[in-house]
Scaffold this motif. Structure first.
Motif, mmCIF file in Angstrom:
data_model
loop_
_atom_site.group_PDB
_atom_site.id
_atom_site.type_symbol
_atom_site.label_atom_id
_atom_site.label_comp_id
_atom_site.label_asym_id
_atom_site.label_seq_id
_atom_site.Cartn_x
_atom_site.Cartn_y
_atom_site.Cartn_z
ATOM 1 N N ALA A 187 107.110 -57.483 36.252
ATOM 2 C CA ALA A 187 106.296 -58.064 37.321
ATOM 3 C C ALA A 187 104.947 -58.532 36.800
ATOM 4 O O ALA A 187 104.292 -59.383 37.417
ATOM 5 C CB ALA A 187 106.106 -57.049 38.448
ATOM 6 N N LEU A 188 104.529 -57.992 35.657
ATOM 7 C CA LEU A 188 103.232 -58.349 35.079
ATOM 8 C C LEU A 188 103.331 -59.456 34.043
ATOM 9 O O LEU A 188 102.386 -60.230 33.861
ATOM 10 C CB LEU A 188 102.593 -57.109 34.437
ATOM 11 C CG LEU A 188 102.133 -56.008 35.400
ATOM 12 C CD1 LEU A 188 101.783 -54.741 34.631
ATOM 13 C CD2 LEU A 188 100.943 -56.484 36.227
ATOM 14 N N LEU B 245 99.894 -48.488 32.919
ATOM 15 C CA LEU B 245 100.962 -48.187 33.871
ATOM 16 C C LEU B 245 101.156 -46.677 33.840
ATOM 17 O O LEU B 245 101.803 -46.130 32.939
ATOM 18 C CB LEU B 245 102.253 -48.916 33.505
ATOM 19 C CG LEU B 245 102.149 -50.450 33.527
ATOM 20 C CD1 LEU B 245 101.878 -50.999 32.129
ATOM 21 C CD2 LEU B 245 103.437 -51.063 34.062
ATOM 22 N N SER B 246 100.540 -46.006 34.792
ATOM 23 C CA SER B 246 100.570 -44.554 34.826
ATOM 24 C C SER B 246 101.859 -44.067 35.479
ATOM 25 O O SER B 246 102.161 -44.445 36.611
ATOM 26 C CB SER B 246 99.367 -44.017 35.606
ATOM 27 O OG SER B 246 99.476 -42.623 35.790
ATOM 28 N N ALA C 239 110.373 -50.619 33.638
ATOM 29 C CA ALA C 239 110.772 -51.957 33.217
ATOM 30 C C ALA C 239 110.485 -52.984 34.309
ATOM 31 O O ALA C 239 110.006 -54.094 34.032
ATOM 32 C CB ALA C 239 112.254 -51.972 32.848
ATOM 33 N N GLY C 240 110.754 -52.628 35.560
ATOM 34 C CA GLY C 240 110.471 -53.536 36.659
ATOM 35 C C GLY C 240 108.997 -53.825 36.801
ATOM 36 O O GLY C 240 108.595 -54.973 37.065
ATOM 37 N N GLU C 241 108.172 -52.800 36.620
ATOM 38 C CA GLU C 241 106.723 -52.986 36.720
ATOM 39 C C GLU C 241 106.216 -53.880 35.588
ATOM 40 O O GLU C 241 105.337 -54.731 35.796
ATOM 41 C CB GLU C 241 106.016 -51.630 36.672
ATOM 42 C CG GLU C 241 106.420 -50.656 37.770
ATOM 43 C CD GLU C 241 105.894 -51.046 39.144
ATOM 44 O OE1 GLU C 241 105.262 -52.117 39.270
ATOM 45 O OE2 GLU C 241 106.131 -50.276 40.089
ATOM 46 N N VAL C 242 106.767 -53.699 34.378
ATOM 47 C CA VAL C 242 106.357 -54.528 33.248
ATOM 48 C C VAL C 242 106.723 -55.981 33.507
ATOM 49 O O VAL C 242 105.908 -56.899 33.304
ATOM 50 C CB VAL C 242 107.015 -54.024 31.946
ATOM 51 C CG1 VAL C 242 106.848 -55.044 30.814
ATOM 52 C CG2 VAL C 242 106.401 -52.690 31.527
#
Length: 284
Positions: A51-52, A16-17, A46-49
């Motif tokens: 989502a994964l 996650l860059s 946190a939102g990107e994490v």
């Protein structure tokens, strides 16, 4: 609005860059997931994490510099693991960063980081748009942490990660080895470019420590093929570890000499060999 650039580097493993300023990595096991570093805290990591993965999360810090632990505040209640040699000096690291950046406001520090690093690392992105991703509320810089020591094994359920103490960039810098997928998460221990702070009277102590670290890693090279790095790339071939071992050895025995340079936001004495670029007496 810009989002983190996400790259799957292995099954259930993502980079996650943070807009190419700095990398975080998510490693998912069957029972829980580990986030290696948290970036500066720009945007919605946190939102990107989430989502994964919906697995319970832990944070593994390669070191306690602001651009790697500045996003911890996004994960309240999530256990943070760091080597005690860095954990015990985290406040000092942040004070030094505050002194360097001229502010105790973490959001101003984030803005400074974008303004100083952005034109070099992500020149194609609109810097004003990046600045809009800096939080508009105060964030806490300190956090409780748990110790992770050399040789510790973190079990994520069907997947284990081994901690390897790799001092040099900081005393407690730690790499995390995913031997099953042959990936070494190296933080700033080994990037395209390594920064070692200038020492009093240009003492070579940190170069010697770096050499021992690279020798230690290269002695385990059969367990990894790639490095998942903190900056300037997503992964690098493991041969860069050998190049840093040989470069640091050459600086110590005098067969290699560096010179003073000012490049981008870096100033100091630098030497190069193969893939390796070592700022071994760095002023900035």
């Amino acid at each position: 609005m810009y989002r983190h650039e996400i790259t799957e580097i292995a099954p259930h493993t993502w980079c996650l860059s943070e807009f190419r300023l700095v990398n975080a990595f998510l490693i998912e096991g069957e029972e829980k997931a580990a986030l290696v570093d948290t970036g500066c805290g720009i945007g919605d990591l946190a939102g990107e994490v989430r989502a994964l993965t919906d697995k319970p999360l832990i944070i593994l810090l390669t070191h306690t510099h602001f651009d790697h632990d500045g996003g911890v505040f996004e994960f309240p209640g999530v256990p943070v693991y760091v080597n005690p040699l860095d954990g015990e000096r985290a406040e000092e690291d942040h004070k030094n960063m505050e002194k360097f950046m001229g502010t105790t406001d973490y959001n101003k520090m984030r803005s400074f980081y974008i303004q100083s690093r952005g034109p070099i690392r992500c020149p194609d992105l609109d810097q004003e748009e990046l600045l809009k991703l800096v939080p508009n509320h105060p964030t806490e810089g300190s956090y409780p942490w748990h110790p992770v020591n050399d040789g510790d094994v973190i079990d994520l359920g069907g997947r284990t990660i081994k901690a390897i103490l790799t001092p040099g960039h900081t005393p407690g810098s730690t790499c995390f080895l995913d031997a099953e997928n042959h990936i070494l998460f190296s933080g700033d221990c080994a990037n395209i470019s390594i920064i070692l702070e200038r020492q009093p009277e240009n003492d070579m102590r940190l170069v010697d420590i770096c050499n021992h670290t690279m020798t230690k890693l290269w002695n385990q090279e059969s367990s990894f093929e790639r490095l998942a790095v903190g900056h300037d790339a997503v992964t690098l071939d493991k041969q860069i570890v050998r190049d840093y071992r040989d470069l640091s050895a050459g600086l110590l025995d005098g067969s290699i000499t560096g010179k003073y340079e000012e490049t981008g936001f870096r100033k100091g004495d630098v030497a190069r060999l193969g893939m390796a670029e070592l700022w071994y007496q760095c002023d900035a």
